[in-house]
Write a protein that holds these residues in place. Structure first.
Motif, PDB file in Angstrom:
ATOM      1  N   ASP A  61       0.854  -1.178   0.000  1.00  8.38           N
ATOM      2  CA  ASP A  61       0.000   0.000   0.000  1.00  8.38           C
ATOM      3  C   ASP A  61       0.894   1.233   0.000  1.00  8.38           C
ATOM      4  N   HIS A  62       0.487   2.258  -0.755  1.00  5.49           N
ATOM      5  CA  HIS A  62       1.230   3.520  -0.787  1.00  5.49           C
ATOM      6  C   HIS A  62       0.379   4.678  -0.285  1.00  5.49           C
ATOM      7  N   THR A  63      -0.703   4.391   0.401  1.00  9.91           N
ATOM      8  CA  THR A  63      -1.627   5.427   0.857  1.00  9.91           C
ATOM      9  C   THR A  63      -1.142   6.043   2.152  1.00  9.91           C
ATOM     10  N   GLN A  64      -1.022   7.357   2.184  1.00  9.04           N
ATOM     11  CA  GLN A  64      -0.573   8.042   3.389  1.00  9.04           C
ATOM     12  C   GLN A  64      -1.463   7.690   4.575  1.00  9.04           C
ATOM     13  N   GLY A  65      -0.816   7.405   5.712  1.00  8.12           N
ATOM     14  CA  GLY A  65      -1.548   7.151   6.937  1.00  8.12           C
ATOM     15  C   GLY A  65      -1.915   5.710   7.180  1.00  8.12           C
ATOM     16  N   THR A  66      -1.433   4.794   6.334  1.00 11.73           N
ATOM     17  CA  THR A  66      -1.716   3.380   6.559  1.00 11.73           C
ATOM     18  C   THR A  66      -0.469   2.673   7.074  1.00 11.73           C
ATOM     19  N   LEU A  67      -0.688   1.619   7.817  1.00 10.83           N
ATOM     20  CA  LEU A  67       0.413   0.878   8.416  1.00 10.83           C
ATOM     21  C   LEU A  67       1.319   0.263   7.347  1.00 10.83           C
ATOM     22  N   ALA A  68       0.708  -0.280   6.298  1.00 12.62           N
ATOM     23  CA  ALA A  68       1.515  -0.912   5.252  1.00 12.62           C
ATOM     24  C   ALA A  68       2.356   0.108   4.501  1.00 12.62           C
ATOM     25  N   SER A  69       1.845   1.332   4.324  1.00 11.83           N
ATOM     26  CA  SER A  69       2.581   2.319   3.534  1.00 11.83           C
ATOM     27  C   SER A  69       3.878   2.734   4.210  1.00 11.83           C
ATOM     28  N   GLU A  70       3.966   2.647   5.520  1.00 12.79           N
ATOM     29  CA  GLU A  70       5.195   2.998   6.230  1.00 12.79           C
ATOM     30  C   GLU A  70       6.137   1.808   6.405  1.00 12.79           C
ATOM     31  N   ALA A  71       5.720   0.634   5.990  1.00 14.13           N
ATOM     32  CA  ALA A  71       6.544  -0.557   6.204  1.00 14.13           C
ATOM     33  C   ALA A  71       7.653  -0.649   5.163  1.00 14.13           C
ATOM     34  N   SER A  72       8.724  -1.289   5.527  1.00 18.66           N
ATOM     35  CA  SER A  72       9.770  -1.626   4.577  1.00 18.66           C
ATOM     36  C   SER A  72       9.193  -2.558   3.518  1.00 18.66           C
ATOM     37  N   GLY A  73       9.379  -2.199   2.247  1.00 14.50           N
ATOM     38  CA  GLY A  73       8.782  -2.991   1.182  1.00 14.50           C
ATOM     39  C   GLY A  73       7.296  -2.788   1.025  1.00 14.50           C
ATOM     40  N   ARG A  74       6.709  -1.867   1.813  1.00 13.24           N
ATOM     41  CA  ARG A  74       5.269  -1.556   1.816  1.00 13.24           C
ATOM     42  C   ARG A  74       4.416  -2.761   2.204  1.00 13.24           C
ATOM     43  N   GLN A  75       5.042  -3.722   2.889  1.00 17.57           N
ATOM     44  CA  GLN A  75       4.325  -4.891   3.388  1.00 17.57           C
ATOM     45  C   GLN A  75       4.851  -5.240   4.779  1.00 17.57           C
ATOM     46  N   ALA A  76       4.009  -5.880   5.560  1.00 17.14           N
ATOM     47  CA  ALA A  76       4.397  -6.355   6.886  1.00 17.14           C
ATOM     48  C   ALA A  76       3.475  -7.509   7.250  1.00 17.14           C
ATOM     49  N   VAL A  77       3.679  -8.082   8.448  1.00 16.78           N
ATOM     50  CA  VAL A  77       2.869  -9.227   8.881  1.00 16.78           C
ATOM     51  C   VAL A  77       2.254  -8.907  10.233  1.00 16.78           C
ATOM     52  N   ARG A  78       0.952  -9.085  10.334  1.00 10.33           N
ATOM     53  CA  ARG A  78       0.211  -8.814  11.572  1.00 10.33           C
ATOM     54  C   ARG A  78      -0.075 -10.132  12.282  1.00 10.33           C
ATOM     55  N   ILE A  79       0.243 -10.176  13.593  1.00 12.27           N
ATOM     56  CA  ILE A  79      -0.031 -11.381  14.375  1.00 12.27           C
ATOM     57  C   ILE A  79      -0.853 -11.012  15.609  1.00 12.27           C
ATOM     58  N   ALA A  80      -1.751 -11.892  15.952  1.00  8.55           N
ATOM     59  CA  ALA A  80      -2.535 -11.779  17.184  1.00  8.55           C
ATOM     60  C   ALA A  80      -1.938 -12.712  18.231  1.00  8.55           C
ATOM     61  N   SER A  81      -2.548 -12.719  19.419  1.00  7.85           N
ATOM     62  CA  SER A  81      -2.047 -13.552  20.507  1.00  7.85           C
ATOM     63  C   SER A  81      -1.914 -15.003  20.069  1.00  7.85           C
TER      64      SER A  81
END
Length: 713
Positions: free
Chosen positions: A49-69
């Motif tokens: 994602d390249h949209t300002q204000g999103t978590l993915a847009s600030e990530a390295s490679g514009r991607q990341a991984v979300r984990i829950a408990s």
């Protein structure tokens, strides 16, 4: 002949091609990074994602991984290591821990995670949104791991987004240098419980001309140091000797010869307050000083340098999680070298030179790796004389920023614009450039910006690699909206791959020569050449040879190309001249040539009076088939009927013109709309359309309220 260089960057591995004699881009780093999205996980991938204000847009490679408990991300170790640094994000207001597993076995150590240093708001910066979502946390594993081993992080309750892991083999703590003065001998507390400020001051006073030793441990300072000169401050290594303070050195001047090396300074800055000197260094270290081997984190700015810092060397440092700049040479820098540093998650320009009060001169940013500046540019040069930006690797810029900006934006006075030669050589830009919400149009990966004044310096851009820019590769603009020119630019040797929209985004008047620029995977068209603001002047692109893959021109200046949409098929009903750059031999008062292409039939161009012949010219942006012209005057009956004698000329290069339609009289009558139509011969192709007016029965000047050019008869 070329060789393939493997460039390690925080956003994974990039294969870059460079000339044999040219240095690899980026810093030589003591760690190897692995992206979370390339690891094994029981969580879910977010982005790209390249949209300002999103978590993915600030990530390295514009991607990341979300984990829950209970969910985890398991990394395969790429090289021998005994420590890891993890870039992550947790929801605002939350904290927690991650359990750590090595080859399936949970180790006793856990990794704390927190939102304390994240979610920064800067409402005084136009276009800013909440940003700075990620943070970094490091951990010594307590064991050695080898390539192919598995290291996993598992949530114990808090939702965590994992971005990238840096695996590192940390050397043992260094020994105390002979003859040095230990801060512990002056009463410093290595447990971090007591206040060690006075002990540091006493050690510095005792060690003039020598070394202050900071043994392994954690030291707490409650106020900044000043009067630091002619001394070396040295630690046992940035993983071993840690100073906890948000203000380390704050001084307006120094006699110099200050050398700071091999320890960490970690602050407690959670918000950006520009009036606070919450910096590792605020002010001057004095001439012939150096900063090396440092780990700087959770500060406002790493180094905000004022006054005399002549011949300063800043090298081999890590700067993480600043709420503003990583380093800013704030005027008067002479002979400064900033090289081989790693910067991640800066809240403003990662590296900047700002020539306020006095010009930065003969200074350089070389072989630095910059990742994820989240509110501005990777590297920004604001004014200065004879500056170099060489062999840097910059990735994943976010809002309001380019990978590299060469600019005359002054911010404050007195400002010293760009002068001499600005050398931009050997840089690699990956996923750089962003949408600017203030302009409502994008910023290119490499931007040359005459924001507050014309650029007259020589701008030499050579040996550049631009990959996966979400928008354009090269941008030339007058970002302040005043239309100042960008001159004397040479782009020689560039490889552009998978640019989202165009290779060249030209919006300012001025000129550039392009040589040996090759492009593949162009999203929309090769060139966007439309003035900003409208009618502010023409940007001339000279083909110096060796260019390929980007010859097409965006067809419609009334719309912005969107990433990957391709160049739209020409609309046969479209006015080719609307909003295009115009010139004239003369204008009367406010009746400038751009009035004839602004889409408003009530505004008009009027030439210099009583000076026939007069001519008006429009640049259509590229060679076009033109079959019909519609010429207009304001429709009001206050404009009496008149006949203008007009010759139509055309050119493909802007210098040599040929007659398209010979001199003839054309009747303009408000009773019939005050328009005249001229049919052009079949086969007419031109880029520059010129109308030469030799007579007007209604007024002693050439006059047009609109000149419309159409591809159909």
């Amino acid at each position: 002949m070329s060789v393939t260089l493997m460039v390690a960057l925080s956003a994974g591995l990039l294969t870059a091609t460079a000339p044999t004699a040219h240095a690899a881009a980026g810093a030589t780093l003591p760690f190897t990074s692995v992206e979370a999205e390339s690891a094994t996980t029981t969580g879910s991938t977010i982005g790209p994602d390249h949209t300002q204000g999103t978590l993915a847009s600030e990530a390295s490679g514009r991607q990341a991984v979300r984990i829950a408990s209970g969910q985890r991300v398991e990394f395969t170790v790429p090289s021998a290591a005994n420590a890891v640094n993890l870039a992550y994000s947790v929801p605002d207001g939350q904290s927690g821990t991650l359990d750590v597993y090595v080859n399936g076995t949970r180790i006793s150590r856990t990794l704390p995670v927190t939102s304390k240093y994240s979610y920064v708001d800067t409402p005084w910066i136009p276009g800013a949104k909440t940003h700075h979502f990620y943070d970094n946390a490091r951990l010594v594993l307590g064991r050695n791991v080898q390539p192919g081993d598995k290291v996993a992080f598992q949530s114990t309750g808090t939702q965590v987004t994992l971005d990238v892991a840096d695996f590192e083999q940390v050397a043992a703590a260094a020994a105390q240098p002979a003859g040095s003065v230990s801060v512990v001998s002056k009463g410093a507390d290595p447990s971090g419980s007591g206040d060690s400020t006075q002990a540091f001051r006493d050690a510095i006073a005792s060690a003039q001309g020598g070394v202050v030793w900071i043994p392994p441990g954690d030291y707490r300072l409650t106020s900044s140091l000043s009067g630091v000169q002619n001394v070396t401050l040295q630690g046992a290594g940035s993983w071993h000797s840690v100073v906890h303070t948000s203000r380390f050195i704050d001084q307006s001047g120094s006699s110099g010869s200050v050398h700071i090396k091999n320890f960490a300074v970690i602050g407690e800055v959670t918000e950006r307050v520009d009036s606070n000197p919450d910096n590792f260094v605020n002010g001057s270290l004095g001439p012939n000083s150096s900063v090396s081997g440092m780990w700087l984190q959770h500060l406002k700015v790493g180094l905000w340098l004022l006054g005399n810092n002549d011949n300063l060397v800043v090298e081999n440092n890590r700067l993480l999680d600043m709420t503003a700049d990583g380093l800013n040479l704030n005027g008067n820098a002479r002979g400064v070298r900033v090289r081989n540093n790693f910067l991640r998650n800066q809240g403003d320009d990662a590296l900047a030179m700002w020539s306020l009060y006095a010009p930065d001169t003969d200074s350089s940013f070389e072989n630095n790796t910059v990742s994820q500046p989240n509110l501005a540019n990777g590297i920004a040069i604001y004014g200065g004389t004879d500056i170099a930006v060489k062999n840097n690797l910059i990735s994943d810029t976010n809002a309001l920023g380019s990978g590299i900006a060469i600019s005359n934006q002054k911010f404050l006075d007195p400002f010293h614009p760009l002068s001499g030669t600005i050398t931009v050589d050997g840089n690699t830009l990956v996923r750089t450039g962003a949408m600017n919400p203030n302009w409502n149009h994008p910023m290119g990966a490499l931007r040359v910006d005459s924001y507050d004044s014309a650029i007259n310096a020589n701008i030499d851009i050579t040996n550049t690699t631009i990959t996966d820019s979400p928008y354009s590769a090269f941008e030339f603009v007058s970002g302040g909206g005043q239309g100042y020119p960008v001159r004397n630019v040479t782009v020689d040797g560039a490889t552009v791959r998978n640019t989202g929209t165009v290779v060249v985004q030209a919006e300012a008047q001025g000129a550039a020569v392009f040589r040996n620029v090759t492009a593949t995977g162009v999203g929309a068209a090769g060139i966007y050449n439309c003035p900003y603001p409208a009618n502010s002047g023409t940007f001339s692109l000279t083909d110096g040879g060796g260019n390929s893959g980007w010859s097409s021109t965006w067809a419609d200046c009334s719309t912005w190309p969107q990433p990957g949409q391709g160049n739209p098929d020409p609309d046969p009903t479209r006015n080719l001249a609307k909003s295009r750059p115009t010139t004239a031999t003369g204008s009367q008062d406010v009746y400038t040539p751009g009035k004839a292409v602004d889409g408003d039939a009530n505004s008009y161009w009027e030439s210099t009076n009583n000076a026939f012949p007069q001519s008006w010219t429009v640049d259509l942006g590229s060679t076009q088939a033109v079959r019909r012209l519609v010429l207009k005057l304001p429709p009001s009956f206050a404009w009496g009927a008149r006949t203008q004698t007009i010759t139509v000329l055309g050119s493909t290069n802007g210098s040599t013109y040929a007659t398209v339609v010979g001199s003839a009289g054309y009747r303009f009558d408000p009773a019939t709309g005050n328009t005249a139509t001229i049919s052009l011969p079949g086969g007419t192709s031109l880029r520059y359309l010129r109308l030469s007016v030799s007579a007007n029965t209604g007024w002693p000047a050439g006059q047009f309220s609109e000149v419309e050019a159409y591809p159909t008869s």
